[in-house]
Design a protein around this motif. Structure first.
Motif, PDB file in Angstrom:
ATOM      1  N   THR A 123      -3.613  -2.641  -5.255  1.00 12.45           N
ATOM      2  CA  THR A 123      -2.999  -3.388  -4.153  1.00 12.45           C
ATOM      3  C   THR A 123      -3.065  -4.890  -4.407  1.00 12.45           C
ATOM      4  OG1 THR A 123      -3.578  -1.647  -2.573  1.00 12.45           O
ATOM      5  CG2 THR A 123      -3.046  -3.814  -1.679  1.00 12.45           C
ATOM      6  N   ARG A 170       0.835  -1.199   0.000  1.00 13.35           N
ATOM      7  CA  ARG A 170       0.000   0.000   0.000  1.00 13.35           C
ATOM      8  C   ARG A 170       0.879   1.263   0.000  1.00 13.35           C
ATOM      9  NH1 ARG A 170      -5.254  -1.479   1.177  1.00 13.35           N
ATOM     10  NH2 ARG A 170      -5.469  -3.583   2.020  1.00 13.35           N
ATOM     11  N   GLU A 172      -5.861   2.963 -10.926  1.00  9.24           N
ATOM     12  CA  GLU A 172      -6.874   2.785  -9.890  1.00  9.24           C
ATOM     13  C   GLU A 172      -8.177   3.474 -10.274  1.00  9.24           C
ATOM     14  OE1 GLU A 172      -7.052   2.906  -5.000  1.00  9.24           O
ATOM     15  OE2 GLU A 172      -5.309   3.687  -6.090  1.00  9.24           O
ATOM     16  N   LYS A 204      -0.547  -5.878  -7.137  1.00 10.18           N
ATOM     17  CA  LYS A 204       0.828  -5.784  -6.652  1.00 10.18           C
ATOM     18  C   LYS A 204       1.156  -6.922  -5.695  1.00 10.18           C
ATOM     19  CE  LYS A 204       0.614  -1.442  -5.263  1.00 10.18           C
ATOM     20  NZ  LYS A 204       1.057  -0.150  -4.692  1.00 10.18           N
TER      21      LYS A 204
END
Length: 351
Positions: free
Chosen positions: A220, A134, A213, A223
């Motif tokens: 997140t 994050r 996003e 990733k």
């Protein structure tokens, strides 16, 4: 009048074999290579080291290159895989599969240890990546660096891992064929990810995370998944490393090792799988070439014994020169096959 010949129907591979066909081709090639090198211990060892470095560079490229994150704790996941694989092999040391030849049984048990090591490293990657991914930029680098140092300190102070003296007695069952198989699988997975919708989402995150996003990409989640895949192959690389060196100790998994892998990825080009392979091969062979060159100076020179101390300054110099001359790396974000066809003769249409 020239007509184009349609050969696609005759060369079409059935869908059921399309996914496994590369593996079926690679296996006999690796077995032949293993047979050819069975009497050359140094060449086999060097190829194993090269394969481990290639697997580390390709796996880190998934996070640093494709996803645009900056992880500098890859040696920590390698250490998790190495020690877990070593302990698993020591637990299975007296186990033998009766209906298989000894050599085949050893490779099967090694495969089990590698899968356990990869799973443990992937779990560590998930636990580290879920909260830390994050973060962005330098903050992520600090977290991954801290993880690598935590693993090293834990290993150094744990009796089960041999403390600072290291873990010994691990069966030396790694082979060129086994290392080559995992390198092939790692490269294949990286290429499949890059060509998939998942890979396009990773590239979108790399280019502009805020825009990705805004377009509905779960940044997140993507990733973390990339981090888990990268950690899995780093753990396997550590497991392979543990099975062809006489001893593994915390000194093999320091910050310096993490930076070596980062240098390989940056030198090859962030986002280029083949660039990471070329850079890993080059930087693995460079110390050996330096030893050979320094040994020609004379037996009284101790430069050949000091290669390990001077290679990191040379790596740093290479990075400085590269950043000034070609900041995008050797291949940039392109692959080798995107560059080579420029000077190869091309087949004309209709012929």
């Amino acid at each position: 009048m020239e007509t184009a010949i349609d050969v696609s129907s005759s060369s079409r591979v059935p869908a059921s074999l399309r996914g496994i066909l590369p593996v079926l081709i690679a296996l006999p090639v690796l077995l032949v290579l293993e047979l050819l090198l069975r009497d050359s211990q140094f060449t086999s060892y060097l190829l194993c080291v090269m394969g481990v470095n290639v697997l580390l560079a390709v796996s880190l490229n998934i996070v640093n290159g494709m996803t645009g994150q900056f992880s500098i704790g890859h040696a920590g996941f390698m250490a998790v895989g190495a020690y877990i694989a070593g302990i698993t092999s020591l637990a299975l040391k007296d186990v033998a599969i009766s209906f298989l030849p000894v050599a085949v049984s050893d490779q099967v048990l090694l495969l089990v240890a590698l899968l356990v090591a990869g799973a443990a490293a992937a779990l560590a990657g998930f636990l580290v990546g879920l909260p830390s991914l994050r973060l962005r930029g330098d903050y992520l680098a600090i977290v991954t660096l801290g993880f690598g140092e935590i693993i090293r300190v834990v290993v150094t102070n744990t009796q089960a891992f041999g403390r600072a003296l290291g873990l010994t007695g691990i069966p030396q069952t790694s082979s060129v064929a086994m290392v080559g198989l995992w390198v092939f699988l790692g490269v294949l997975v990286a290429r499949r990810i890059a060509g998939s919708s998942h890979g396009r989402s990773l590239l979108a995150i790399r280019e502009d995370e805020v825009a990705a996003e805004a377009m509905g990409v779960n940044t997140t989640g993507y990733k973390v998944r990339a981090f888990v895949v990268s950690s899995f192959f780093a753990g396997v690389a550590g497991g392979l490393f543990a099975h062809f060196v006489p001893i593994i100790n915390p000194g093999s998994f320091t910050f310096v090792k993490s930076m070596e892998v980062v240098v390989m990825v940056v030198l090859g080009g962030l986002g280029s799988t083949t660039g990471a392979i070329v850079a890993a091969v080059f930087l693995t062979l460079l110390p050996e070439a330096m030893r050979s060159a320094f040994s020609l100076v004379g037996p009284e020179s101790n430069l050949a014994q000091q290669v390990d101390q001077i290679r990191m300054p040379i790596y740093g110099l290479l990075l400085v020169v590269l950043m000034l001359a070609r900041p995008q790396g050797l291949l940039g974000s392109k692959e080798l096959w995107d560059v080579v066809p420029r000077w190869l003769p091309r087949r004309r249409k209709g012929m």
